[in-house]
Design a protein around this motif. Sequence first.
Motif, PDB file in Angstrom:
ATOM      1  N   GLY A  42       0.824  -1.207   0.000  1.00 39.01           N
ATOM      2  CA  GLY A  42       0.000   0.000   0.000  1.00 39.01           C
ATOM      3  C   GLY A  42       0.859   1.259   0.000  1.00 39.01           C
ATOM      4  O   GLY A  42       0.558   2.230  -0.692  1.00 39.01           O
ATOM      5  N   LEU A  43       1.971   1.208   0.754  1.00 33.68           N
ATOM      6  CA  LEU A  43       2.878   2.361   0.771  1.00 33.68           C
ATOM      7  C   LEU A  43       3.482   2.596  -0.604  1.00 33.68           C
ATOM      8  O   LEU A  43       3.644   3.739  -1.048  1.00 33.68           O
ATOM      9  CB  LEU A  43       3.997   2.138   1.793  1.00 33.68           C
ATOM     10  CG  LEU A  43       3.604   2.169   3.266  1.00 33.68           C
ATOM     11  CD1 LEU A  43       4.830   1.871   4.141  1.00 33.68           C
ATOM     12  CD2 LEU A  43       2.986   3.514   3.640  1.00 33.68           C
ATOM     13  N   LEU A  44       3.812   1.503  -1.281  1.00 30.90           N
ATOM     14  CA  LEU A  44       4.422   1.654  -2.608  1.00 30.90           C
ATOM     15  C   LEU A  44       3.434   2.305  -3.577  1.00 30.90           C
ATOM     16  O   LEU A  44       3.778   3.255  -4.287  1.00 30.90           O
ATOM     17  CB  LEU A  44       4.888   0.304  -3.160  1.00 30.90           C
ATOM     18  CG  LEU A  44       5.596   0.444  -4.512  1.00 30.90           C
ATOM     19  CD1 LEU A  44       7.011   0.980  -4.346  1.00 30.90           C
ATOM     20  CD2 LEU A  44       5.626  -0.863  -5.278  1.00 30.90           C
ATOM     21  N   LEU A  45       2.198   1.788  -3.606  1.00 34.24           N
ATOM     22  CA  LEU A  45       1.215   2.362  -4.535  1.00 34.24           C
ATOM     23  C   LEU A  45       0.941   3.826  -4.198  1.00 34.24           C
ATOM     24  O   LEU A  45       0.802   4.671  -5.094  1.00 34.24           O
ATOM     25  CB  LEU A  45      -0.083   1.548  -4.523  1.00 34.24           C
ATOM     26  CG  LEU A  45       0.019   0.145  -5.148  1.00 34.24           C
ATOM     27  CD1 LEU A  45      -1.313  -0.580  -5.040  1.00 34.24           C
ATOM     28  CD2 LEU A  45       0.460   0.215  -6.611  1.00 34.24           C
ATOM     29  N   ALA A  46       0.879   4.142  -2.906  1.00 35.82           N
ATOM     30  CA  ALA A  46       0.640   5.537  -2.505  1.00 35.82           C
ATOM     31  C   ALA A  46       1.806   6.421  -2.935  1.00 35.82           C
ATOM     32  O   ALA A  46       1.606   7.565  -3.376  1.00 35.82           O
ATOM     33  CB  ALA A  46       0.437   5.620  -0.991  1.00 35.82           C
ATOM     34  N   ALA A  47       3.013   5.895  -2.842  1.00 34.94           N
ATOM     35  CA  ALA A  47       4.190   6.679  -3.247  1.00 34.94           C
ATOM     36  C   ALA A  47       4.186   6.912  -4.754  1.00 34.94           C
ATOM     37  O   ALA A  47       4.530   8.006  -5.234  1.00 34.94           O
ATOM     38  CB  ALA A  47       5.475   5.965  -2.815  1.00 34.94           C
ATOM     39  N   ILE A  48       3.805   5.889  -5.524  1.00 30.64           N
ATOM     40  CA  ILE A  48       3.725   6.052  -6.986  1.00 30.64           C
ATOM     41  C   ILE A  48       2.698   7.132  -7.315  1.00 30.64           C
ATOM     42  O   ILE A  48       2.941   8.034  -8.129  1.00 30.64           O
ATOM     43  CB  ILE A  48       3.349   4.713  -7.663  1.00 30.64           C
ATOM     44  CG1 ILE A  48       4.482   3.700  -7.491  1.00 30.64           C
ATOM     45  CG2 ILE A  48       3.041   4.927  -9.150  1.00 30.64           C
ATOM     46  CD1 ILE A  48       4.112   2.273  -7.924  1.00 30.64           C
ATOM     47  N   ASP A  49       1.546   7.042  -6.663  1.00 37.25           N
ATOM     48  CA  ASP A  49       0.474   8.026  -6.865  1.00 37.25           C
ATOM     49  C   ASP A  49       0.991   9.444  -6.576  1.00 37.25           C
ATOM     50  O   ASP A  49       0.852  10.363  -7.397  1.00 37.25           O
ATOM     51  CB  ASP A  49      -0.704   7.670  -5.951  1.00 37.25           C
ATOM     52  CG  ASP A  49      -1.953   8.507  -6.239  1.00 37.25           C
ATOM     53  OD1 ASP A  49      -1.837   9.539  -6.931  1.00 37.25           O
ATOM     54  OD2 ASP A  49      -3.034   8.126  -5.761  1.00 37.25           O
ATOM     55  N   ALA A  50       1.628   9.612  -5.425  1.00 37.13           N
ATOM     56  CA  ALA A  50       2.098  10.944  -5.037  1.00 37.13           C
ATOM     57  C   ALA A  50       3.104  11.488  -6.057  1.00 37.13           C
ATOM     58  O   ALA A  50       3.056  12.678  -6.421  1.00 37.13           O
ATOM     59  CB  ALA A  50       2.728  10.876  -3.646  1.00 37.13           C
ATOM     60  N   LEU A  51       3.996  10.639  -6.540  1.00 36.74           N
ATOM     61  CA  LEU A  51       5.007  11.104  -7.493  1.00 36.74           C
ATOM     62  C   LEU A  51       4.371  11.519  -8.818  1.00 36.74           C
ATOM     63  O   LEU A  51       4.810  12.467  -9.467  1.00 36.74           O
ATOM     64  CB  LEU A  51       6.047   9.996  -7.732  1.00 36.74           C
ATOM     65  CG  LEU A  51       7.017   9.794  -6.564  1.00 36.74           C
ATOM     66  CD1 LEU A  51       7.629   8.400  -6.593  1.00 36.74           C
ATOM     67  CD2 LEU A  51       8.116  10.855  -6.610  1.00 36.74           C
ATOM     68  N   LEU A  52       3.310  10.801  -9.215  1.00 36.07           N
ATOM     69  CA  LEU A  52       2.654  11.135 -10.486  1.00 36.07           C
ATOM     70  C   LEU A  52       1.836  12.429 -10.388  1.00 36.07           C
ATOM     71  O   LEU A  52       1.479  13.013 -11.408  1.00 36.07           O
ATOM     72  CB  LEU A  52       1.769   9.976 -10.951  1.00 36.07           C
ATOM     73  CG  LEU A  52       2.550   8.775 -11.509  1.00 36.07           C
ATOM     74  CD1 LEU A  52       1.653   7.564 -11.670  1.00 36.07           C
ATOM     75  CD2 LEU A  52       3.222   9.132 -12.841  1.00 36.07           C
ATOM     76  N   GLN A  53       1.538  12.881  -9.169  1.00 36.45           N
ATOM     77  CA  GLN A  53       0.834  14.160  -9.029  1.00 36.45           C
ATOM     78  C   GLN A  53       1.785  15.336  -9.216  1.00 36.45           C
ATOM     79  O   GLN A  53       1.354  16.471  -9.346  1.00 36.45           O
ATOM     80  CB  GLN A  53       0.131  14.255  -7.661  1.00 36.45           C
ATOM     81  CG  GLN A  53      -0.883  13.152  -7.382  1.00 36.45           C
ATOM     82  CD  GLN A  53      -1.791  12.852  -8.573  1.00 36.45           C
ATOM     83  OE1 GLN A  53      -2.338  13.762  -9.188  1.00 36.45           O
ATOM     84  NE2 GLN A  53      -1.926  11.575  -8.924  1.00 36.45           N
ATOM     85  N   LYS A  54       3.102  15.062  -9.175  1.00 34.00           N
ATOM     86  CA  LYS A  54       4.101  16.125  -9.374  1.00 34.00           C
ATOM     87  C   LYS A  54       5.052  15.699 -10.493  1.00 34.00           C
ATOM     88  O   LYS A  54       6.245  15.464 -10.256  1.00 34.00           O
ATOM     89  CB  LYS A  54       4.882  16.354  -8.086  1.00 34.00           C
ATOM     90  CG  LYS A  54       4.025  16.922  -6.955  1.00 34.00           C
ATOM     91  CD  LYS A  54       4.904  17.413  -5.819  1.00 34.00           C
ATOM     92  CE  LYS A  54       4.119  18.218  -4.813  1.00 34.00           C
ATOM     93  NZ  LYS A  54       3.021  17.439  -4.196  1.00 34.00           N
ATOM     94  N   PRO A  55       4.520  15.616 -11.724  1.00 31.12           N
ATOM     95  CA  PRO A  55       5.313  15.051 -12.822  1.00 31.12           C
ATOM     96  C   PRO A  55       6.574  15.860 -13.122  1.00 31.12           C
ATOM     97  O   PRO A  55       7.562  15.295 -13.600  1.00 31.12           O
ATOM     98  CB  PRO A  55       4.345  15.082 -14.014  1.00 31.12           C
ATOM     99  CG  PRO A  55       3.283  16.060 -13.642  1.00 31.12           C
ATOM    100  CD  PRO A  55       3.181  16.017 -12.144  1.00 31.12           C
ATOM    101  N   GLU A  56       6.544  17.151 -12.810  1.00 27.13           N
ATOM    102  CA  GLU A  56       7.726  17.974 -13.107  1.00 27.13           C
ATOM    103  C   GLU A  56       8.922  17.539 -12.263  1.00 27.13           C
ATOM    104  O   GLU A  56      10.068  17.835 -12.600  1.00 27.13           O
ATOM    105  CB  GLU A  56       7.410  19.469 -12.892  1.00 27.13           C
ATOM    106  CG  GLU A  56       7.083  19.876 -11.450  1.00 27.13           C
ATOM    107  CD  GLU A  56       5.656  19.509 -11.021  1.00 27.13           C
ATOM    108  OE1 GLU A  56       4.876  19.006 -11.851  1.00 27.13           O
ATOM    109  OE2 GLU A  56       5.330  19.708  -9.829  1.00 27.13           O
ATOM    110  N   GLY A  57       8.659  16.796 -11.199  1.00 26.57           N
ATOM    111  CA  GLY A  57       9.757  16.334 -10.349  1.00 26.57           C
ATOM    112  C   GLY A  57      10.320  14.978 -10.765  1.00 26.57           C
ATOM    113  O   GLY A  57      11.262  14.487 -10.147  1.00 26.57           O
ATOM    114  N   LEU A  58       9.740  14.373 -11.785  1.00 29.27           N
ATOM    115  CA  LEU A  58      10.197  13.023 -12.162  1.00 29.27           C
ATOM    116  C   LEU A  58      11.495  13.078 -12.984  1.00 29.27           C
ATOM    117  O   LEU A  58      11.744  14.021 -13.673  1.00 29.27           O
ATOM    118  CB  LEU A  58       9.107  12.309 -12.975  1.00 29.27           C
ATOM    119  CG  LEU A  58       7.872  11.919 -12.191  1.00 29.27           C
ATOM    120  CD1 LEU A  58       6.823  11.317 -13.117  1.00 29.27           C
ATOM    121  CD2 LEU A  58       8.223  10.898 -11.099  1.00 29.27           C
TER     122      LEU A  58
END
Lengths: 82, 403
Positions: free
Chosen positions: B387-403
């Motif tokens: 669950g932590l992994l999926l939540a982390a993926i979600d959070a990162l995709l909300q800030k695509p400029e940081g990828l």
Amino acid sequence: MTEQEIRDAVLESLSGVAPELDLSEVEDDTDLRNDLDLDSMDFLNFVIAVSERLGVDVPEADYGRMDTLAKCVEYLRAAQAK
Amino acid sequence: MSAFVMPSLGADMEAGTVVEWLRKVGDTVHHGDVIAVVETHKGAIEVEVFEDGVVEEILVPPGEEVPVGTALAMIGDGSGASAAAAPKAPLPAAAPPMAGEVRRPDVLKVKPKAPVAAEEGRRRVSPYARRRAEALGVDLADVKGTGPGGVVQAVDVEQAAGRARASGREAPAAPPGRRRGFDPEAMRQGIAAAMAKSHREIPHYYLDTTIDMQAAMHWLEAANAERPVAQRLLYATLLIKATALALRKVPELNGFWIDGGARPAERVHIGWAIALRGGGLMAPAIHDADTMSLDALMAAMRDLVARARSGGIRGSEMTDPTITITNLGERGAEAVHGLIYPPQLALVGFGRLAQAPLAIDGAVSVRPVVRASLAGDHRGSDGHSGGLLLAAIDALLQKPEGL
């Protein structure tokens, strides 16, 4: 460039992406993604190839106007005429 | 002096056939050099050596099928001191942990198959050379073999193709409609073995979550609008980068289950599932995906797809993935719940990018969404980590400029 030349360029570009295709089975209303099973990487490679052959820059927003052979030819003919 | 052994190129591989040596006795080799081509059910794989030294002896000739772990060549300092003592039987200690069940060497001794360098009239041609000839449109009758006993090798075919080009004679195109690089039936058997092992041995748990892709897609559209077509990014690039970064935060899902224990990996090598046109699947590694820029990642993905389809994947790319990502792309089903590729600890799946109603700030809004799933090995981790992994993926995709 004639419509036939554009059509040939489209078919050759498709063949480069999917060498196993039988080009004689690609018809005007064949859906390039669904009927020919092109995934997004294949489709991008197809657009790159056809852009290079015809010297046309295809914006990403226009990909949807290239989803069949006939629409592709029509779109590219109009783009070249610009 | 050490043995270069037949590598295990996947959980499902028990034996392999060297189809060609690319280095000969006396050649100096360095860590990472491709020294042989090995035929597997995934096609011809280029295998690398992982030390510096000199090839002192080649123990297994092209065409002989040998078990994983068998010494294929001896690599030394060039003095040849202990070449005579080189063991020819499989070295149990050298069998890599990926091999799964390592059986006793004497049981494993596989008889050489029917001659792999098949008689072509009176000519002998290695299978890899045959495929290269087909790919390059070279008529084997025109090729002089320089391998042991006059066997035609890939290098001979490539030289012949070079001569044909130089003399202005365009090599005819390869016959259409023929698959090259792998045998779909053998690959099916390989997938069957790996997936049956996964289903039999790994107690999977599954989680999934819906990710709002609006920010990511807006960012991607703007980024691609400024790029010439050849430099555009696919949205899969964002998914892979976000997953790779998220794994740094949840490292217990990145790595292997070996010998009854979880062995998290320090680096993140994403195994990216690539469907081969005409059937078949492989998931070779994108090394250190967490450290790559999106442009570098996209370039690596293009390169990997091209090589997966033409048969130029390296051994390390088969064995290194620390997790697999399967992405259904823009078509197909909304969600995928996959099987972990042994001995990895987890698999992340992304369904089709779709429009769906989401509750946002108390109102319903139609958004581009993707269903992300996690299959975890319950021996190595619990649902909480997943669950932590999926939540982390979600959070990162909300800030695509940081990828």
